[in-house]
Design a protein around this motif. Structure first.
Motif, PDB file in Angstrom:
ATOM      1  N   THR A  37       8.087  40.435  44.426  1.00  0.00           N
ATOM      2  CA  THR A  37       6.837  40.300  43.662  1.00  0.00           C
ATOM      3  C   THR A  37       6.511  41.540  42.842  1.00  0.00           C
ATOM      4  O   THR A  37       5.653  41.504  41.962  1.00  0.00           O
ATOM      5  N   ASP A  77       5.916  31.385  39.762  1.00  0.00           N
ATOM      6  CA  ASP A  77       5.585  31.405  41.193  1.00  0.00           C
ATOM      7  C   ASP A  77       4.094  31.129  41.406  1.00  0.00           C
ATOM      8  O   ASP A  77       3.707  30.363  42.281  1.00  0.00           O
ATOM      9  N   LEU A 105       0.840  33.622  46.945  1.00  0.00           N
ATOM     10  CA  LEU A 105       2.167  34.122  46.558  1.00  0.00           C
ATOM     11  C   LEU A 105       2.865  34.741  47.772  1.00  0.00           C
ATOM     12  O   LEU A 105       4.013  34.423  48.082  1.00  0.00           O
ATOM     13  N   THR A 129       9.278  40.642  50.347  1.00  0.00           N
ATOM     14  CA  THR A 129       8.254  40.042  49.476  1.00  0.00           C
ATOM     15  C   THR A 129       7.794  41.064  48.437  1.00  0.00           C
ATOM     16  O   THR A 129       7.610  40.736  47.265  1.00  0.00           O
ATOM     17  N   GLU A 162       3.140  27.634  40.694  1.00  0.00           N
ATOM     18  CA  GLU A 162       3.665  26.771  41.769  1.00  0.00           C
ATOM     19  C   GLU A 162       2.687  26.672  42.944  1.00  0.00           C
ATOM     20  O   GLU A 162       2.546  25.627  43.557  1.00  0.00           O
ATOM     21  N   VAL A 163       2.002  27.782  43.231  1.00  0.00           N
ATOM     22  CA  VAL A 163       1.116  27.803  44.401  1.00  0.00           C
ATOM     23  C   VAL A 163      -0.371  27.677  44.041  1.00  0.00           C
ATOM     24  O   VAL A 163      -1.217  27.728  44.924  1.00  0.00           O
ATOM     25  N   THR A 217       3.698  32.151  50.459  1.00  0.00           N
ATOM     26  CA  THR A 217       4.845  31.310  50.099  1.00  0.00           C
ATOM     27  C   THR A 217       6.163  32.024  50.395  1.00  0.00           C
ATOM     28  O   THR A 217       7.102  31.437  50.927  1.00  0.00           O
ATOM     29  N   TRP A 218       6.216  33.326  50.076  1.00  0.00           N
ATOM     30  CA  TRP A 218       7.439  34.080  50.356  1.00  0.00           C
ATOM     31  C   TRP A 218       7.632  34.245  51.865  1.00  0.00           C
ATOM     32  O   TRP A 218       8.746  34.234  52.370  1.00  0.00           O
ATOM     33  N   LYS A 228       9.222  31.353  53.213  1.00  0.00           N
ATOM     34  CA  LYS A 228      10.652  31.300  52.891  1.00  0.00           C
ATOM     35  C   LYS A 228      11.441  32.316  53.707  1.00  0.00           C
ATOM     36  O   LYS A 228      12.617  32.574  53.431  1.00  0.00           O
ATOM     37  N   ARG A 285       8.846  34.996  35.799  1.00  0.00           N
ATOM     38  CA  ARG A 285       9.105  34.507  37.172  1.00  0.00           C
ATOM     39  C   ARG A 285       7.834  34.533  38.010  1.00  0.00           C
ATOM     40  O   ARG A 285       7.540  33.618  38.764  1.00  0.00           O
ATOM     41  N   SER A 286       7.085  35.617  37.857  1.00  0.00           N
ATOM     42  CA  SER A 286       5.843  35.756  38.603  1.00  0.00           C
ATOM     43  C   SER A 286       4.849  34.661  38.217  1.00  0.00           C
ATOM     44  O   SER A 286       4.168  34.094  39.069  1.00  0.00           O
TER      45      SER A 286
END
Length: 263
Positions: free
Chosen positions: A224, A36, A206, A220, A39-40, A209-210, A213, A32-33
């Motif tokens: 993370t 993420d 990272l 966060t 993604e960024v 981005t959180w 959101k 998942r990390s």
DNA sequence: TCACTCGAGGTGACACGGTA
DNA sequence: TACCGTGTCACCTCGAGTGA
């Protein structure tokens, strides 16, 4: 003959008889990390850093992404530079058993250089010896077929040839990972260069981005897996880089500059 | 090869403002 | 007034890059 055989959702070492469960051996949070961070990612260094960290967390030492379109080869790896140069200049992709196996299997597979021809003076023998010399002895490869005849391979390799299969993950996630790397590299190649002093690190992106959101530092930190103080630290650094006085302003600036997507 | 520098990643201590 | 979220400052470790 491969040392490792796939048995449904398990893999079995033919020599030791030890079984390893695919997917379960893999640290869910690490994947998942990685997703993420990909993604960024704003540049190739960030992608490389994320993949390198993931590679080590899986128990491997190096990764290599190889893209083949006809005779054209593109590589993106943490392999030793001399090996990368030799591989391309000697056109080793045409004899590389991993590439050959990838064309045939179209599924995640494990390999070891010990299974490649070890006698005589054939080009494959030379390839094998040189690969081992450069610390590439065994690994796991994810082959994916892209559009317009593009073949992609993502390999995680280790120099340890004495058994012990590092972590693996299921086919669905493997394909997802390769596609993410592929498209992220494409997007970055098409991006306009920006001021290096304003480039945020993977961790800063990272946390930012959180924050976008709606997560606070504690939330966060929870998602993370790092300390809340560390989250705060990255947001501070991001604020300093983008000249924001608060986190909401930071998010606004990042959005304005297209550093964050709103999905 | 080795020392040095620099940036990234991680953490602790403390201060301040808002709120229940 | 205590608690929480946020901001500031300082420190440490580690790895990569660089120059002698």
């Amino acid at each position: 003959m491969p040392i490792i055989q796939r048995l449904g959702w398990q893999i079995k070492d033919r020599f030791t008889g030890q079984e390893h469960r695919i997917g379960e051996a893999f640290v869910d949070g690490e994947f998942r990390s990685l997703v993420d961070m990909l993604e960024v990612a704003q540049d190739e260094a960030m992608i490389k850093g994320a993949l390198r960290q993931f590679t080590h967390s899986c128990g491997y030492e190096r990764f290599a992404y190889l893209e083949k379109e006809g005779a054209q080869i593109r590589t993106f790896s943490s392999y030793p530079k001399p090996w990368e140069g030799l591989y391309l200049s000697a056109d080793y992709s045409s004899i590389d058993p991993v590439v050959t196996e990838a064309k045939r299997k179209r599924d995640v597979f494990f390999w070891t250089a010990e299974d490649w021809p070890g006698r005589g003076s054939s080009p494959l023998r030379k390839f094998r010896d040189e690969a081992i010399d450069h610390g590439i002895r065994c690994g796991m490869t994810i082959p994916v077929e892209g559009g317009y005849g593009v073949s992609m391979l993502l390999t995680f390799a280790s120099s340890k040839g004495d058994g012990g299969v590092p972590a693996a993950f299921d086919s669905r996630r493997a394909v997802q990972l390769v596609m993410m790397v592929h498209y992220r590299l494409k997007m970055i190649a098409a991006k306009v260069a920006i001021n290096p002093k304003q480039v945020l690190s993977p961790r800063e992106m990272l946390c930012l981005t959180w924050a976008m959101k709606g997560k606070n530092t504690l939330e966060t930190a929870a998602v993370t897996g790092i300390n809340s103080r560390t989250v705060q630290h990255y947001l501070d650094k991001a604020r300093a880089k983008l000249g924001a006085e608060s986190v909401p302003q930071l998010v606004g600036i990042a959005k304005d500059r297209g550093l964050l997507s709103s999905n």
